[in-house]
Enzyme design. Sequence first.
Site, PDB file in Angstrom:
ATOM      1  N   CYS A  93       0.817  -1.220   0.000  1.00  0.00           N
ATOM      2  CA  CYS A  93       0.000   0.000   0.000  1.00  0.00           C
ATOM      3  C   CYS A  93       0.848   1.267   0.000  1.00  0.00           C
ATOM      4  CB  CYS A  93      -0.960  -0.010   1.179  1.00  0.00           C
ATOM      5  SG  CYS A  93      -2.075  -1.412   1.086  1.00  0.00           S
ATOM      6  N   HIS A 387      -9.570   2.888  -1.215  1.00  0.00           N
ATOM      7  CA  HIS A 387      -8.148   2.565  -1.137  1.00  0.00           C
ATOM      8  C   HIS A 387      -7.726   1.652  -2.291  1.00  0.00           C
ATOM      9  CE1 HIS A 387      -4.290   1.367   0.240  1.00  0.00           C
ATOM     10  NE2 HIS A 387      -4.654   0.297   0.912  1.00  0.00           N
ATOM     11  N   CYS A 417       0.517   2.717   6.189  1.00  0.00           N
ATOM     12  CA  CYS A 417       0.873   1.356   6.607  1.00  0.00           C
ATOM     13  C   CYS A 417       0.735   0.453   5.386  1.00  0.00           C
ATOM     14  CB  CYS A 417      -0.064   0.874   7.713  1.00  0.00           C
ATOM     15  SG  CYS A 417      -1.786   0.817   7.195  1.00  0.00           S
TER      16      CYS A 417
HETATM   17  C1  LIG Z   1     -14.492  -5.368   4.813  1.00  0.00           C
HETATM   18  C2  LIG Z   1     -14.874  -5.994   3.487  1.00  0.00           C
HETATM   19  C3  LIG Z   1     -14.660  -7.522   3.540  1.00  0.00           C
HETATM   20  C4  LIG Z   1     -16.347  -5.683   3.248  1.00  0.00           C
HETATM   21  O1  LIG Z   1     -16.696  -6.140   1.998  1.00  0.00           O
HETATM   22  P1  LIG Z   1     -18.216  -6.216   1.549  1.00  0.00           P
HETATM   23  O2  LIG Z   1     -18.962  -7.137   2.438  1.00  0.00           O
HETATM   24  O3  LIG Z   1     -18.224  -6.475   0.097  1.00  0.00           O
HETATM   25  O4  LIG Z   1     -18.691  -4.745   1.852  1.00  0.00           O
HETATM   26  P2  LIG Z   1     -20.003  -4.005   1.444  1.00  0.00           P
HETATM   27  O5  LIG Z   1     -19.651  -2.695   0.876  1.00  0.00           O
HETATM   28  O6  LIG Z   1     -20.900  -4.896   0.636  1.00  0.00           O
HETATM   29  O7  LIG Z   1     -20.652  -3.717   2.851  1.00  0.00           O
HETATM   30  C5  LIG Z   1     -21.336  -4.734   3.576  1.00  0.00           C
HETATM   31  C6  LIG Z   1     -22.609  -4.119   4.112  1.00  0.00           C
HETATM   32  O8  LIG Z   1     -22.244  -3.065   4.993  1.00  0.00           O
HETATM   33  C7  LIG Z   1     -22.923  -1.875   4.604  1.00  0.00           C
HETATM   34  N1  LIG Z   1     -22.047  -0.744   4.903  1.00  0.00           N
HETATM   35  C8  LIG Z   1     -20.731  -0.623   4.605  1.00  0.00           C
HETATM   36  N2  LIG Z   1     -20.273   0.557   5.043  1.00  0.00           N
HETATM   37  C9  LIG Z   1     -21.311   1.189   5.638  1.00  0.00           C
HETATM   38  C10 LIG Z   1     -21.457   2.430   6.271  1.00  0.00           C
HETATM   39  N3  LIG Z   1     -20.417   3.290   6.405  1.00  0.00           N
HETATM   40  N4  LIG Z   1     -22.663   2.768   6.763  1.00  0.00           N
HETATM   41  C11 LIG Z   1     -23.704   1.923   6.641  1.00  0.00           C
HETATM   42  N5  LIG Z   1     -23.631   0.721   6.047  1.00  0.00           N
HETATM   43  C12 LIG Z   1     -22.449   0.361   5.545  1.00  0.00           C
HETATM   44  C13 LIG Z   1     -23.171  -2.048   3.137  1.00  0.00           C
HETATM   45  O9  LIG Z   1     -24.231  -1.247   2.681  1.00  0.00           O
HETATM   46  C14 LIG Z   1     -23.486  -3.498   3.043  1.00  0.00           C
HETATM   47  O10 LIG Z   1     -24.815  -3.679   3.414  1.00  0.00           O
HETATM   48  P3  LIG Z   1     -25.742  -4.777   2.684  1.00  0.00           P
HETATM   49  O11 LIG Z   1     -25.083  -6.096   2.976  1.00  0.00           O
HETATM   50  O12 LIG Z   1     -27.049  -4.583   3.323  1.00  0.00           O
HETATM   51  O13 LIG Z   1     -25.695  -4.436   1.237  1.00  0.00           O
HETATM   52  C15 LIG Z   1     -14.022  -5.425   2.323  1.00  0.00           C
HETATM   53  O14 LIG Z   1     -14.330  -4.074   2.125  1.00  0.00           O
HETATM   54  C16 LIG Z   1     -12.554  -5.569   2.617  1.00  0.00           C
HETATM   55  O15 LIG Z   1     -11.992  -6.672   2.437  1.00  0.00           O
HETATM   56  N6  LIG Z   1     -11.906  -4.489   3.058  1.00  0.00           N
HETATM   57  C17 LIG Z   1     -10.530  -4.535   3.486  1.00  0.00           C
HETATM   58  C18 LIG Z   1      -9.644  -4.332   2.329  1.00  0.00           C
HETATM   59  C19 LIG Z   1      -8.213  -4.482   2.743  1.00  0.00           C
HETATM   60  O16 LIG Z   1      -7.832  -5.453   3.374  1.00  0.00           O
HETATM   61  N7  LIG Z   1      -7.415  -3.533   2.377  1.00  0.00           N
HETATM   62  C20 LIG Z   1      -6.032  -3.557   2.679  1.00  0.00           C
HETATM   63  C21 LIG Z   1      -5.765  -2.605   3.748  1.00  0.00           C
HETATM   64  S1  LIG Z   1      -4.063  -2.716   4.188  1.00  0.00           S
END
Ligand SMILES: CC(C)(COP(=O)(O)OP(=O)(O)OC[C@H]1O[C@@H](n2cnc3c(N)ncnc32)[C@H](O)[C@@H]1OP(=O)(O)O)[C@@H](O)C(=O)NCCC(=O)NCCS
Length: 432
Positions: A93, A387, A417
Amino acid sequence: MFPAGTRRVAVVAGLRTPFLRSGTLFESMTAVDLGAVAVKELVTRADLDEKEIDGLLYGTVIPSVSRPNIAREVLFDANLPMSIPASSVIMACATSNRAITDAAEQIALGLADVIVAGGSECLSDVPILFSRPFARRLVKLSKAKTAAQKAKVFAGFRPGELAPNPPAIAEYTTGLSMGESAEKMAKENRIFRAAQDEYALGSHRKAAAGWDKGVLPPEVVPVPVAPKFEEMATTDNIIRRDTSLEQLAKLPPVFDRKFGTVTAGNSSPLTDGASAVLLMSEERAKAQGRKILAFIRSWAYAALDPSDQLLQGPAYAAPVALDRAGLKLSDVGRVEMHEAFAAQVLSNLQAFASETFARDRLGRSAPLGEVDPKILNLYGGSIAIGHPFAATGARIVTTLANELSRSGVQFGLLTVCAAGALGHAMVLEHAD
Ligand SMILES: CC(C)(COP(=O)(O)OP(=O)(O)OC[C@H]1O[C@@H](n2cnc3c(N)ncnc32)[C@H](O)[C@@H]1OP(=O)(O)O)[C@@H](O)C(=O)NCCC(=O)NCCS
């Protein structure tokens, strides 16, 4: 930090595409497509004679199998002169941060005057591999000459070999995903769910304000969307103006479903987007009468054991970058921290302020200090904005450089990070 005889490096401009949730408008595009738009538009808006560019340093964290040297491919697709050397950089990243500091080294040493650096990620377009046994069969098939040899290649074939092998967002050494590592940090540092959700809410509110106040729009170039190029992507599509603590509190933990606190709402989402910055020697920028947004004052990288707190690198890198800048945290008027997860940001802020961390982990007599929330990520961060791994660093450098230029604040600190337990910090300095 720069030794005597080296030159000051100016951040002259920065730009990014909108950052879009993966699988939305950019789902038919590639990291090269997005990078080419960001780089071309950066050069055009800067009114830069393309022949002046000494190099393009660019990266992507998950490279395409067919176009692995993304820097050169972006250069071709941006129709920049083929005489410009272009090389690709990967540091998880912190990829575009590494591209920027590699460029800064070249400029400081007098090896270059003008470099474009950045990164692009299209998580809608990750290479999905065949299993190793099936891939081996395909290699053998390409060498088989007779029908009998070809038939033999598939002897003992099992349908399970066709199971796809997508890239994992996980540490190879520990097997833990980034989210699981964030959970570990939340637990070890006692970062509670409510604090994570409150932090995430702030990220969305500040990012929305960044768009509404007109701060972020000039940093974003609209992208004609492939394959038809009829629609334009003009704004980030992850920021939630309507989210609330109540909605965030309802989301289930994703990485430890039973006892966890890390949710889709307090994590950065999988994102597509690209960014680029234009770096110049102070002499060249001034000779052309260019407005300098900021100077790069110092930077540092840090690395720790991935089985420790994976995303704690900023707490190790920031003190070194500040020492090299000859500054204390209290001298810094703006802080930009990449938000992989709210738990990671809060863990790093906690470490910044911790005497125990300073003594036991850094061997320092005093902690860096508390970061005033009023100077942190003023226009949101990766939780709300998104991101696209390799693009985040240059986004942050752009936003911080613009903020220093606009506000007149003298010094800004940024941190990132990265997977592999890597960390980066950079100090930017107001240019006037
Ligand atoms: C966390 C993660 C697994 C979530 O993936 P996802 O399940 O596809 O996420 P979604 O956007 O579909 O969100 C899931 C639910 O939460 C809800 N949601 C997400 N953010 C929200 C917010 N801020 N407020 C309200 N609801 C929210 C979505 O609307 C969705 O609801 P639904 O199931 O009713 O449609 C994914 O984003 C991820 O892997 N992130 C980390 C990435 C990472 O590791 N990056 C490296 C960093 S070093």
